[in-house]
Motif scaffolding. Sequence first.
Motif, short mmCIF file in Angstrom:
data_model
loop_
_atom_site.label_atom_id
_atom_site.label_comp_id
_atom_site.label_asym_id
_atom_site.label_seq_id
_atom_site.Cartn_x
_atom_site.Cartn_y
_atom_site.Cartn_z
N GLN A 63 17.14 3.87 44.38
CA GLN A 63 17.44 5.30 44.17
C GLN A 63 17.67 6.00 45.50
OE1 GLN A 63 14.28 6.80 41.74
NE2 GLN A 63 15.29 6.27 39.84
N PRO A 73 22.06 16.02 50.88
CA PRO A 73 20.90 16.29 51.71
C PRO A 73 19.62 16.44 50.91
CG PRO A 73 22.68 17.84 52.17
CD PRO A 73 23.09 17.04 51.01
N MET A 78 11.34 13.05 52.96
CA MET A 78 10.83 14.12 53.82
C MET A 78 10.99 13.73 55.29
SD MET A 78 7.12 15.91 53.82
CE MET A 78 7.04 16.07 52.07
N ILE A 82 13.28 15.67 58.15
CA ILE A 82 12.79 16.21 59.42
C ILE A 82 13.57 15.60 60.58
CG2 ILE A 82 10.77 16.35 60.91
CD1 ILE A 82 9.12 16.19 58.31
N ARG A 88 15.27 22.81 61.64
CA ARG A 88 14.12 22.99 60.75
C ARG A 88 12.82 22.64 61.47
NH1 ARG A 88 15.91 19.83 55.58
NH2 ARG A 88 13.72 19.32 55.62
N LEU A 91 11.93 25.45 63.86
CA LEU A 91 11.42 26.63 63.15
C LEU A 91 10.02 26.38 62.59
CD1 LEU A 91 14.70 27.83 61.50
CD2 LEU A 91 13.24 29.19 62.97
N ALA A 92 9.80 25.15 62.10
CA ALA A 92 8.46 24.82 61.59
C ALA A 92 7.44 24.94 62.71
CB ALA A 92 8.45 23.41 61.00
N PHE A 95 6.88 28.69 63.59
CA PHE A 95 6.01 29.38 62.63
C PHE A 95 4.57 28.90 62.76
CE2 PHE A 95 9.95 30.52 60.30
CZ PHE A 95 9.72 31.87 60.21
N MET A 96 4.39 27.63 63.06
CA MET A 96 3.02 27.13 63.26
C MET A 96 2.39 27.80 64.48
SD MET A 96 0.55 25.35 62.25
CE MET A 96 1.20 24.31 60.98
N SER A 99 1.56 31.32 63.56
CA SER A 99 0.40 31.33 62.67
C SER A 99 -0.90 31.19 63.46
CB SER A 99 0.54 30.18 61.65
OG SER A 99 -0.62 30.07 60.90
N ASN B 115 25.02 20.38 53.49
CA ASN B 115 23.82 20.10 54.28
C ASN B 115 23.10 21.35 54.77
OD1 ASN B 115 25.65 20.94 56.11
ND2 ASN B 115 25.82 19.01 57.23
N THR B 126 10.93 31.72 53.28
CA THR B 126 10.29 32.41 54.39
C THR B 126 10.21 33.91 54.12
OG1 THR B 126 11.15 30.75 55.90
CG2 THR B 126 10.39 32.81 56.88
N GLY B 157 1.68 30.15 58.47
CA GLY B 157 1.36 28.72 58.33
C GLY B 157 2.12 28.10 57.16
N CYS B 159 4.90 29.25 56.02
CA CYS B 159 6.32 29.22 56.45
C CYS B 159 6.60 27.93 57.21
CB CYS B 159 6.63 30.40 57.36
SG CYS B 159 6.80 31.94 56.50
N SER B 160 5.65 27.55 58.06
CA SER B 160 5.82 26.32 58.83
C SER B 160 5.94 25.11 57.91
CB SER B 160 4.62 26.17 59.77
OG SER B 160 4.70 24.96 60.45
N TRP B 163 9.31 25.03 56.21
CA TRP B 163 10.45 24.56 57.00
C TRP B 163 10.45 23.05 57.17
CZ3 TRP B 163 14.93 26.75 58.25
CH2 TRP B 163 15.04 28.14 58.08
N VAL B 164 9.29 22.44 57.00
CA VAL B 164 9.25 20.97 57.07
C VAL B 164 9.90 20.38 55.83
CG1 VAL B 164 7.70 18.99 57.03
CG2 VAL B 164 7.22 20.90 58.53
N ALA B 165 9.60 20.95 54.66
CA ALA B 165 10.14 20.39 53.41
C ALA B 165 10.41 21.53 52.43
CB ALA B 165 9.15 19.39 52.81
N PRO B 166 11.52 22.25 52.59
CA PRO B 166 11.77 23.41 51.73
C PRO B 166 11.92 23.08 50.26
CG PRO B 166 13.61 23.03 53.25
CD PRO B 166 12.55 22.08 53.62
N GLU B 167 12.52 21.92 49.96
CA GLU B 167 12.69 21.56 48.54
C GLU B 167 11.35 21.33 47.87
OE1 GLU B 167 14.32 19.88 50.94
OE2 GLU B 167 16.44 20.38 50.67
N PHE B 168 10.44 20.68 48.60
CA PHE B 168 9.12 20.43 48.03
C PHE B 168 8.33 21.73 47.89
CE2 PHE B 168 10.23 16.20 49.41
CZ PHE B 168 9.71 15.41 48.41
N GLN B 241 14.27 14.35 40.97
CA GLN B 241 15.12 13.92 42.09
C GLN B 241 14.34 13.88 43.40
OE1 GLN B 241 18.48 16.47 42.83
NE2 GLN B 241 19.69 14.80 43.65
N LEU B 242 13.42 14.82 43.55
CA LEU B 242 12.66 14.88 44.80
C LEU B 242 11.55 13.83 44.85
CD1 LEU B 242 12.26 18.74 45.23
CD2 LEU B 242 13.58 17.22 46.67
N PRO B 244 11.36 10.44 43.40
CA PRO B 244 11.91 9.32 42.64
C PRO B 244 10.87 8.24 42.34
CG PRO B 244 12.68 9.26 44.90
CD PRO B 244 11.92 10.53 44.75
#
Lengths: 188, 361
Positions: A63, A73, A78, A82, A88, A91-92, A95-96, A99, B115, B126, B157, B159-160, B163-168, B241-242, B244
């Motif tokens: 898959q 994308p 994950m 990254i 991304r 920005l992560a 923000f960290m 924070s 992308n 955010t 925090g 937000c951070s 940004w690592v995994a926006p879909e999740f 999809q996220l 699988p």
Amino acid sequence: MKKLFSLCILCLLLVTAVRANADVARPKASPETPRIVLHTRLTIVPDSKAYEGRLQISQSSLQELRAALANTPGNESMAQGIAHSSTRTILAGLFMFLSLSFAGVWLARSVQTRSQKMIAALLMGAAVIGAAAIIGHANAGPPGSYYWRKLPQNLSKGASTDGGIDIEIVPDSNEGRGMKLILPIKPQ
Amino acid sequence: MERTASIDLAAWRSRPAPLLRRHLSTTAFVCVLISCACLSALLASWLPLQVSVVTVFLFAGPHNWFELRYFLMRLPVRFGRSRNFFLTAFAGIGVLTLAYVALPVLYAFGFWPDNAWSTILASWNTLMLLWLGSLVWLRGKQRLRRDWSWAFPVALGLCSINWVAPEFFSLAIVYLHPLVALWFLDRHLRRTRPEWLRAYRRCLSLLPLLLAGMFWQLTRTPSLPDDNGLFWRITQHAGAQLLPGVSSHVLVAVHVFLEMLHYGVWLVALPLIAPLAKQATEALPAAARERGRIWDVKTVPVARHPRGFPKLVATALAFGVFLVAILWLGFSVDYATTRDIYFTVAIAHVLAEAPFLLRML
């Protein structure tokens, strides 16, 4: 006179350089670099009872491969997401940082009696996170050839060998349309 | 000016009931809760796709109408000291909803490459987190001896992580949103039926057990067939999809189970608490009992107040009924498309829950 001589020498050098360049053979069109679409793991298992070679791909790997081929994308894992997006990641991190900074200011302002302890705890937490990140990078693992170095011995002993592998998509060639397994084994 | 904290709740508070009767009513409440939760888990595990289709068809629209009515009930006639809080809340709901609805439309017109979708999604998340942080901070300013400035570090925090995994992160919102209804019920019980609160919180501990049981039973089941557009949409909504590596049967079943709890709270639990509390008093006059009817505009404080807006409230509620009817019609004609549109527009009610929940804290 000296200047004129120097100028002549320079011109001669330039002319010879041009001629020398003209002698260089036309560069060959560099072959297209294969595109790595997925990094996964491969286990080579010798089986004395098998009559036919088999390539087993797990459902999740298939898959992931299909998603990678579709070049969507949203289907990236994950880690891939990254790795492929520095914006991304930046920005992560930003923000960290914000924070932790806001948390530090809030702790310093709100806690009167145990403020120093709390700030120290926060700083310790940040330090632990930073150290964990550094250790994580340092513990990235040896290169792929390290895992495959014992393949010949393992094959002769009938043992399995496990290591990482990149799946590349290459154009069809005259050598055939099948699959080629290239392993980083150095002659000993 | 009526304070939101006391709106319509004074009438709902029951007199101290005899001990035996109180115990019986608590037992009945717990039995109903556990039965509903177990039945929902059973149905969601057994026929996840079918139950998802039926529950969204039947309850999606009505539960939004009940939420609208509940929020109108909690709305003060004059904002007073809460002016900044409500202005921020309504501006955020409007801007974020418009942006959320515009995203797929702009994507369809090719405003950005494939992308860039993750970056767009992360940007929206955010904005939402910063809006929530601001709301928490503003709410904290209204509370004496409470400093809720921690909201900003927490929001940043998150937000951070986003940004690592926006879909999740967006998938997490899909699964966490139904649980907000349980928090509403908790706060409501605290004010109207405090004797049920302890039992209710004990029942909540059953939820992780039910979820663990569903995972244990369904994790090795084959993925659900998503060979048609509708079933594919449902599995994608649940995150197939996220994730699988996880059977889509588990994902859809868990999502449907949480949605059923969400609908149950808004359609059954919250509307029933007030009438039950009123029956317990037994001494309320007929006029007061009449006031409890959900279709009566005068039960809404913003409409009942001499300086209120009865026509506006009546129009909003009538328009809500009209939209529910339109939604049912749309589901009947083209279920898949209507479902897509509904879950896009429904982000407004997800956002609206935040300020009204904060008002109850």
